[in-house]
Scaffold this active site. Structure first.
Site, PDB file in Angstrom:
ATOM      1  N   ALA A  66       0.942  -1.126   0.039  1.00 59.03           N
ATOM      2  CA  ALA A  66      -0.167  -0.030   0.130  1.00 59.03           C
ATOM      3  C   ALA A  66       0.818   1.263   0.044  1.00 59.03           C
ATOM      4  CB  ALA A  66      -0.826  -0.077   1.187  1.00 59.03           C
ATOM      5  N   GLY A 111       0.248  -4.944   0.778  1.00 62.45           N
ATOM      6  CA  GLY A 111      -0.901  -4.926   0.031  1.00 62.45           C
ATOM      7  C   GLY A 111      -0.571  -6.106  -1.065  1.00 62.45           C
ATOM      8  N   GLU A 114      -0.897  -9.308  -0.187  1.00 60.51           N
ATOM      9  CA  GLU A 114      -2.116  -9.648   0.124  1.00 60.51           C
ATOM     10  C   GLU A 114      -3.080  -9.692  -1.090  1.00 60.51           C
ATOM     11  OE1 GLU A 114      -3.024  -7.375   4.387  1.00 60.51           O
ATOM     12  OE2 GLU A 114      -2.238  -6.070   2.659  1.00 60.51           O
ATOM     13  N   GLU A 134       4.365  -4.935   7.631  1.00 56.36           N
ATOM     14  CA  GLU A 134       3.818  -3.659   8.105  1.00 56.36           C
ATOM     15  C   GLU A 134       4.322  -3.582   9.599  1.00 56.36           C
ATOM     16  OE1 GLU A 134       1.104  -5.324   5.052  1.00 56.36           O
ATOM     17  OE2 GLU A 134       2.527  -6.176   6.469  1.00 56.36           O
TER      18      GLU A 134
END
Length: 260
Positions: A66, A111, A114, A134
């Site tokens: 992200a 992300g 993911e 993260e």
């Protein structure tokens, strides 16, 4: 909808969706997720598309995570909304009736990891690297990483990756079952398209029923899962593809499936 952060290509029954922010290593910001939400809905509703490949533009990243610059100053409410948006989009991918293959061509971090995990399966370039970094930023994964990673690689390995933020290379991802195959970078898309072609040569409805049975069965107990399978197995016998597939087998010829 015209996309600024995605490229969507269609070839026969195959769609390829590129996350196209190479200068940002294809990092996911809000605009990219909103575009992806629109693209996934469009692909799922397109009767001419049977299989979707998701990959990253450029030669460095699948999706590097992200967008940290976007997230840096979010409030708690805004952070939750951003996480919820990512979860919604990735669940749309996971729940698509059509098979989705991740062609992981480079960094798949945060992300990006993911995103790869919400696809049906993953094929990786030897240059790929995976991780959920993260906690090194003072946050948790927010797009499903704490839930999908244990389901894919087992609780112990997932927790080690989540707690340490360590990155793993493609060969380690293969060893722990996060990816199905690892190939040279120049061979990645050819292999993924070949796999997609084999899927598309089979009974379209049967493939979709397999996905539905696997998705629903993993969310329930084994007895209910067997009932789900039995129902979908029975439903196959109402299709023209079942008649064609079995007749072709008896007649020793290739089946001509129509998706009906």
């Amino acid at each position: 909808m015209a996309y600024e952060n995605l490229i969507l290509e269609k070839e026969g029954g195959l769609a390829t969706l590129y996350v196209n922010r190479p200068k940002a290593l294809n990092a996911l910001n809000k605009d990219t997720l909103l575009e992806m939400k629109d693209a996934i809905a469009s692909i799922n509703n397109d009767p001419e598309i049977d299989v979707l490949i998701i990959t990253g533009a450029g030669d460095k990243a699948f999706v590097a995570g992200a967008d940290i610059a976007f997230m840096q100053n979010l409030t708690a409410v805004e952070g939750r909304e951003f996480g919820a948006l990512g979860q919604t989009v990735f669940r749309m991918i996971e729940a698509m009736e059509k098979p989705v293959i991740a062609a992981v061509n480079g960094f798949a971090l945060g992300g990006g990891c993911e995103l790869a995990m919400c696809c049906d399966f993953r094929i990786a370039s030897s240059k790929a690297k995976f991780g959920q970094p993260e906690v090194g930023l003072g946050i948790t994964p927010g797009f499903g990483g704490t839930q999908r990673l244990p389901r894919l690689v087992g609780s112990g390995m997932a927790r080690q990756m989540l707690y340490t933020a360590d990155l793993i290379n493609a060969s380690e991802a293969l060893r722990i079952g996060l990816v199905n195959s690892v190939v040279a970078p120049e061979e990645l898309m050819d292999l993924v398209k070949a796999i997609a072609g084999r899927i598309m040569s089979k009974g379209k409805l049967a493939v979709r029923f397999c996905k539905a049975a696997a998705n629903e069965g993993l969310q329930t107990d084994i007895d209910r899962a067997m009932t789900i399978e039995a129902d979908l197995f029975g439903l196959c016998f109402s299709t023209e593809d079942q008649k064609e597939g079995m007749t072709a087998f008896i007649e020793k010829r290739s089946a001509n499936f129509t998706g009906k």
